[in-house]
Scaffold this active site. Structure first.
Site, mmCIF file in Angstrom:
data_model
loop_
_atom_site.group_PDB
_atom_site.id
_atom_site.type_symbol
_atom_site.label_atom_id
_atom_site.label_comp_id
_atom_site.label_asym_id
_atom_site.label_seq_id
_atom_site.Cartn_x
_atom_site.Cartn_y
_atom_site.Cartn_z
ATOM 1 N N ILE A 195 41.832 40.959 43.705
ATOM 2 C CA ILE A 195 41.342 40.107 42.176
ATOM 3 C C ILE A 195 40.994 38.595 42.923
ATOM 4 O O ILE A 195 39.967 38.031 42.909
ATOM 5 C CB ILE A 195 42.312 39.982 41.546
ATOM 6 N N HIS A 199 25.069 49.723 38.047
ATOM 7 C CA HIS A 199 24.411 48.954 36.689
ATOM 8 C C HIS A 199 24.307 47.166 36.999
ATOM 9 O O HIS A 199 23.553 46.414 36.863
ATOM 10 C CB HIS A 199 25.296 49.024 35.770
ATOM 11 N N ASP A 223 42.415 38.774 54.025
ATOM 12 C CA ASP A 223 43.691 37.851 54.151
ATOM 13 C C ASP A 223 44.480 39.313 55.137
ATOM 14 O O ASP A 223 44.450 40.251 55.066
ATOM 15 C CB ASP A 223 43.991 37.413 52.867
ATOM 16 N N HIS A 235 18.546 47.270 34.333
ATOM 17 C CA HIS A 235 19.634 46.640 34.362
ATOM 18 C C HIS A 235 19.004 45.066 34.683
ATOM 19 O O HIS A 235 19.916 44.599 34.708
ATOM 20 C CB HIS A 235 20.697 47.357 34.940
ATOM 21 N N CYS A 248 42.107 41.547 49.386
ATOM 22 C CA CYS A 248 43.119 41.016 49.143
ATOM 23 C C CYS A 248 44.340 42.306 49.173
ATOM 24 O O CYS A 248 43.978 43.228 48.856
ATOM 25 C CB CYS A 248 43.079 38.905 48.897
ATOM 26 N N GLY A 249 44.945 41.309 48.582
ATOM 27 C CA GLY A 249 46.591 41.685 48.021
ATOM 28 C C GLY A 249 46.008 42.964 46.964
ATOM 29 O O GLY A 249 46.207 44.223 46.781
ATOM 30 N N THR A 250 45.707 42.251 45.971
ATOM 31 C CA THR A 250 44.905 42.871 44.297
ATOM 32 C C THR A 250 43.021 43.132 44.202
ATOM 33 O O THR A 250 42.628 43.871 44.163
ATOM 34 C CB THR A 250 45.387 42.429 43.185
HETATM 35 C C1 RB5 Z 1 48.535 36.573 48.775
HETATM 36 O O1 RB5 Z 1 50.251 37.096 49.335
HETATM 37 C C2 RB5 Z 1 48.167 38.055 47.488
HETATM 38 O O2 RB5 Z 1 47.748 36.881 46.585
HETATM 39 C C3 RB5 Z 1 46.291 38.029 47.837
HETATM 40 O O3 RB5 Z 1 46.572 39.015 49.012
HETATM 41 C C4 RB5 Z 1 45.479 38.721 46.714
HETATM 42 O O4 RB5 Z 1 46.507 39.507 46.058
HETATM 43 C C5 RB5 Z 1 45.527 37.547 45.404
HETATM 44 O O5 RB5 Z 1 44.708 37.667 44.920
#
Ligand code: RB5
Length: 148
Positions: free
Chosen positions: A68, A97, A7, A131, A64-66
């Site tokens: 996650i 694993h 993203d 595994h 993405c940003g994190t």
């Molecule tokens: C977008 O601003 C951010 O929420 C996305 O990149 C991500 O970190 C979501 O998990």
């Protein structure tokens, strides 16, 4: 062939990784996004996940940003084992694993130099078949419970 997508939060890191792939002459396919305008990470996590699940890629990378949101998204695709990695150790274990077929990185949490080291570690690591029983349990659940 590596499938890669992000993203807007992962766009800069994706661009840096692609420059590295070019330098290394690693084939890749870029599933977008193609700029830093705000987009929704599920669109890209699912796109890369579906491409990898069809079986024509060595592995996928989603950013993405994190890492996650896009890892959760990729993991909704049947057959995908997406691992959010954050250092060389987790990159190595994701292959050894978990036999991950997609790795997720955080564009706002991981710098390019570290991301390159992690991708290198994952790419060159080998899965340890001891595994397999655990992976089979996940596949069995998916097969029995997750309908088209
Ligand atoms: C977008 O601003 C951010 O929420 C996305 O990149 C991500 O970190 C979501 O998990």
């Amino acid at each position: 062939m590596i499938a890669i997508g992000s993203d807007h939060g992962g766009y800069e890191l994706k661009t840096g990784l692609i420059a590295y792939f070019k330098k290394m002459q690693w084939p890749y396919e870029d599933f977008g996004t193609h700029g830093d305008a705000s987009v929704d990470y599920p669109d890209y996590g699912i796109k890369v996940g579906e491409a990898v699940a069809k079986g024509n890629y060595e592995f996928g990378i989603v950013i993405c940003g994190t890492g996650i949101g896009i890892s959760i998204s990729a993991n909704k695709v049947k057959g995908i084992r997406c691992a959010l990695i954050y250092d060389i150790h987790t990159a190595t274990l994701a292959k050894q694993h978990n036999n991950a077929n997609v790795i997720a990185l955080g564009g706002r949490t991981t710098n390019l130099a570290d991301a390159i080291k992690m991708v290198e570690a994952f790419k060159h690591e080998t899965y340890e078949p001891r595994h397999q029983k655990r992976i089979d349990k996940m596949s069995k659940y998916e097969k029995e419970q997750c309908h088209e």
